[in-house]
Design a protein around this motif. Structure first.
Motif, PDB file in Angstrom:
ATOM      1  N   ASP A   1      42.143  49.532  46.661  1.00 14.93           N
ATOM      2  CA  ASP A   1      43.241  50.093  45.872  1.00 14.93           C
ATOM      3  C   ASP A   1      42.774  51.467  45.420  1.00 14.93           C
TER       4      ASP A   1
ATOM      5  N   VAL B   1      39.470  50.798  42.968  1.00  9.17           N
ATOM      6  CA  VAL B   1      38.875  49.461  43.031  1.00  9.17           C
ATOM      7  C   VAL B   1      38.830  49.000  44.482  1.00  9.17           C
TER       8      VAL B   1
ATOM      9  N   TYR C   1      38.227  45.446  46.692  1.00  9.08           N
ATOM     10  CA  TYR C   1      38.221  43.989  46.573  1.00  9.08           C
ATOM     11  C   TYR C   1      37.568  43.390  47.809  1.00  9.08           C
ATOM     12  N   THR C   2      36.877  42.282  47.605  1.00  8.51           N
ATOM     13  CA  THR C   2      36.235  41.590  48.710  1.00  8.51           C
ATOM     14  C   THR C   2      36.363  40.082  48.547  1.00  8.51           C
TER      15      THR C   2
ATOM     16  N   ALA D   1      36.754  35.686  45.238  1.00  6.39           N
ATOM     17  CA  ALA D   1      37.050  37.098  45.459  1.00  6.39           C
ATOM     18  C   ALA D   1      36.408  37.891  44.341  1.00  6.39           C
TER      19      ALA D   1
ATOM     20  N   ALA E   1      35.949  42.095  42.547  1.00 10.19           N
ATOM     21  CA  ALA E   1      36.390  43.480  42.446  1.00 10.19           C
ATOM     22  C   ALA E   1      35.177  44.366  42.163  1.00 10.19           C
TER      23      ALA E   1
ATOM     24  N   LEU F   1      46.459  43.135  48.796  1.00 13.99           N
ATOM     25  CA  LEU F   1      47.134  43.352  47.525  1.00 13.99           C
ATOM     26  C   LEU F   1      48.628  43.110  47.692  1.00 13.99           C
TER      27      LEU F   1
ATOM     28  N   LEU G   1      46.354  39.629  43.930  1.00 10.57           N
ATOM     29  CA  LEU G   1      45.494  39.687  45.103  1.00 10.57           C
ATOM     30  C   LEU G   1      45.653  38.378  45.861  1.00 10.57           C
TER      31      LEU G   1
ATOM     32  N   THR H   1      44.465  35.836  49.111  1.00 11.38           N
ATOM     33  CA  THR H   1      43.394  35.522  50.056  1.00 11.38           C
ATOM     34  C   THR H   1      43.867  34.445  51.023  1.00 11.38           C
TER      35      THR H   1
ATOM     36  N   LEU I   1      46.102  40.182  38.710  1.00 13.85           N
ATOM     37  CA  LEU I   1      45.323  41.368  38.380  1.00 13.85           C
ATOM     38  C   LEU I   1      45.744  41.879  37.006  1.00 13.85           C
TER      39      LEU I   1
ATOM     40  N   LEU J   1      41.652  44.602  37.666  1.00 16.57           N
ATOM     41  CA  LEU J   1      40.553  43.641  37.742  1.00 16.57           C
ATOM     42  C   LEU J   1      41.097  42.226  37.872  1.00 16.57           C
ATOM     43  N   LEU J   2      40.264  41.343  38.437  1.00 18.86           N
ATOM     44  CA  LEU J   2      40.698  39.992  38.782  1.00 18.86           C
ATOM     45  C   LEU J   2      40.747  39.070  37.573  1.00 18.86           C
TER      46      LEU J   2
END
Length: 345
Positions: A49, A54, A56-57, A66, A68, A95, A100, A102, A115, A120-121
């Motif tokens: 993002d 940010v 994300y993974t 996940a 951030a 996103l 977010l 997955t 978020l 942030l998550l």
């Protein structure tokens, strides 16, 4: 931080360094590593993002999660603890507004994480569990969600499931929960893996892992429905039937003229030319991926270079693209053990 950066995920469980950030040389596309973080286990797929700064993974483990990370200078800094996705082995993320998403391969499910205002998550995850299977007993004994992403309008969420040979179209409710609006069945045993939309948004292309092909689908954003239109092989005709070949990544050029896919085992990148309608695909070339087991590929933001993450040879290879024909020409490589994907910021 100035200039374009590439962020490369890898499998730490296979000796990967975590997430490598590299500078991208203007003009040549050459990568130079500038930062590495191993703060997340098995960060196999990433998304950025950019406005919020940010990255994300996923953490592709049995206890899927996940995380951030903030883009800071030339590198990344973990922004809070990883958040569980209540799914096994998440392989893809995207996103969707204030959420977010997955795709959890191991559990055959899609998770939604909220978020906060800073990107942030938060948790807990809301989970949609897929159901079904396919004819390949070894790979399709149950659902295996492999990709999830909003459509170009942002009104719908699509998820591709290798185990059920289908693409689900979903909506996100006010409570963050996904509900299935429609499910499109693809050819049994094809094993759909990833999807990209045509730049005009009227067509979608699914790369099939278990039988290396691309399926063309019409997309109606008003009704939220897909319609299969055809299927094109992505291996040369002279390849032996028993050749190990598992398609993985897919990318489309910004002008809608070319489609690229990666094929593991055969270790190649296929180049397909699209006609003006986006309906017809013509396989024009297969080139070596520059390494072994190409897990993912992506185009740079300018569309002048193609980057391939070769998992087993442990490198990211970049290719210059011929403007007229779209064919990649190898330009160089950066060593990244167990490389799994490349994104840009």
């Amino acid at each position: 931080m100035s200039g374009l950066r590439a962020h490369i995920g890898s499998f730490t469980s296979e000796g990967g360094p975590g997430i490598v950030t590299a500078s991208v040389e203007a003009g040549t596309g050459a990568l130079t590593a500038v930062h590495t973080t191993d703060s997340v286990a098995d960060p196999s797929f990433l998304t950025v993002d950019a406005p919020r700064g940010v990255l994300y993974t996923v953490t592709e483990t049995a206890a899927g999660a996940a995380a951030a990370l903030r883009l800071t200078g030339d590198g990344l800094a973990l922004a809070g603890a990883a958040v569980p996705v209540d799914g096994v082995s998440p392989t893809h993320l995207a996103l969707a507004g204030a959420h977010l998403l997955t795709a959890n391969y191991g559990s055959g499910s899609v998770s939604v994480l909220p978020l906060d205002a800073d990107g942030l998550l938060d948790g807990p995850a809301r989970v949609l569990r897929h159901e079904g299977g396919g004819p390949n007993a070894a790979r399709q004994e149950g659902p295996h969600a492999h990709w999830v992403h909003p459509d170009p309008t942002g009104a719908w969420v699509l998820s591709v499931d290798l185990g059920t040979d289908s693409v689900r179209v979903c909506v996100i409710g006010d409570d963050g929960a996904l509900s299935v609006h429609d499910e499109t069945r693809l050819r049994p045993g094809s094993g759909p893996r990833h999807l990209v939309f045509h730049p005009r948004g009227h067509r979608a292309y699914v790369v099939n892992e278990l039988d290396p092909t691309v399926t063309v689908l019409g997309w109606d954003a008003d009704t939220g429905r897909l319609s299969p239109l055809g299927e094109t092989p992505i291996l040369p005709k002279d390849v032996a039937a028993d050749t190990e070949a598992y398609a993985s990544g897919i990318a489309v050029s910004a002008d809608g003229r070319f489609l690229y896919t990666a094929i593991r085992g055969h270790d190649s990148v296929s180049v397909l030319a699209l006609d003006d309608t986006g309906d017809e695909l013509d396989l024009v070339a297969n080139v070596h991926c520059g390494g072994r087991w190409p897990r993912a590929l992506t185009l740079d933001p300018q569309g002048t270079h193609l980057y391939v993450a070769n998992q087993h040879s442990g490198d990211v290879t970049w290719f210059a693209l011929d403007e007229a024909m779209g064919v990649p020409s190898r330009s160089g490589a950066l060593a990244v053990p167990a490389a799994s994907c490349v994104v840009f910021s």
